[in-house]
Design a protein around this motif. Structure first.
Motif, PDB file in Angstrom:
ATOM      1  N   ARG A 150     -37.208  -9.243  32.711  1.00  0.00           N
ATOM      2  CA  ARG A 150     -36.581  -8.570  31.565  1.00  0.00           C
ATOM      3  C   ARG A 150     -35.054  -8.653  31.685  1.00  0.00           C
ATOM      4  N   LEU A 151     -34.539  -8.471  32.889  1.00  0.00           N
ATOM      5  CA  LEU A 151     -33.090  -8.554  33.104  1.00  0.00           C
ATOM      6  C   LEU A 151     -32.571  -9.987  32.944  1.00  0.00           C
ATOM      7  N   MET A 152     -33.297 -10.966  33.473  1.00  0.00           N
ATOM      8  CA  MET A 152     -32.837 -12.361  33.445  1.00  0.00           C
ATOM      9  C   MET A 152     -33.021 -13.028  32.085  1.00  0.00           C
ATOM     10  N   PHE A 153     -34.182 -12.761  31.444  1.00  0.00           N
ATOM     11  CA  PHE A 153     -34.552 -13.529  30.259  1.00  0.00           C
ATOM     12  C   PHE A 153     -34.702 -12.697  28.987  1.00  0.00           C
ATOM     13  N   GLY A 154     -34.605 -11.379  29.098  1.00  0.00           N
ATOM     14  CA  GLY A 154     -34.751 -10.536  27.918  1.00  0.00           C
ATOM     15  C   GLY A 154     -36.188 -10.268  27.523  1.00  0.00           C
TER      16      GLY A 154
END
Length: 150
Positions: A108-112
């Motif tokens: 979620r943090l890296m790719f949304g």
């Protein structure tokens, strides 16, 4: 999921370990995620072979994209749902574990989106085949992109 589905699942650990020792990508792990695309939508396995499995019909999917991963030369296959998925209840000790529920937080943090797989950790059909099938299954509404959807 039905006939004609395309499944991206962890590589054989022994084979991927040998490849890593020869200078290739790091090996897959039993807790690595997997994703199946089919005529009716997407099944995302947070940890291959175990629950939970997130199921989305095509009407619930906004986009599918291949994005650069955190290490140069590696990519991730990401599914973007139309609605925000609930945050999983994860023990603090697992948040930074790099597997299962903790990996969903990192994705979620890296790719949304928490629905992603590192392509170097999975085996499955070609991305060209996936792109063709996405267009067919969604009447050209969803095609494989190489940029993060807005």
């Amino acid at each position: 999921m039905g006939d004609g589905s395309l499944f991206y699942r962890p590589k054989n650990p022994l084979l991927s370990t040998v490849v890593a020792l020869l200078g290739g990508p790091s090996p897959s792990r039993a807790g690595d995620p997997a994703v199946r695309f089919g005529p009716n939508g997407v099944e995302y396995h947070q940890s291959f072979g175990r629950e939970p499995i997130t199921r989305l019909g095509w009407e619930e999917v906004r986009a599918v994209a291949v994005l650069p991963g955190p290490i140069e030369g590696r990519r991730a296959l990401c599914v973007y749902p139309l609605r925000e998925l609930p945050e999983p209840d994860i023990p603090v000790s697992e948040i930074f574990s790099g597997t299962g529920p903790g990996l969903a937080v990192n994705f979620r943090l890296m790719f949304g989106t928490p629905l992603a797989v590192h392509l170097h950790h999975v085996r499955g059909p070609s991305l060209r085949k996936l792109d063709y099938r996405l267009a067919t299954w969604t009447d050209d509404r969803i095609v494989l992109t190489s940029t993060r959807p807005a």
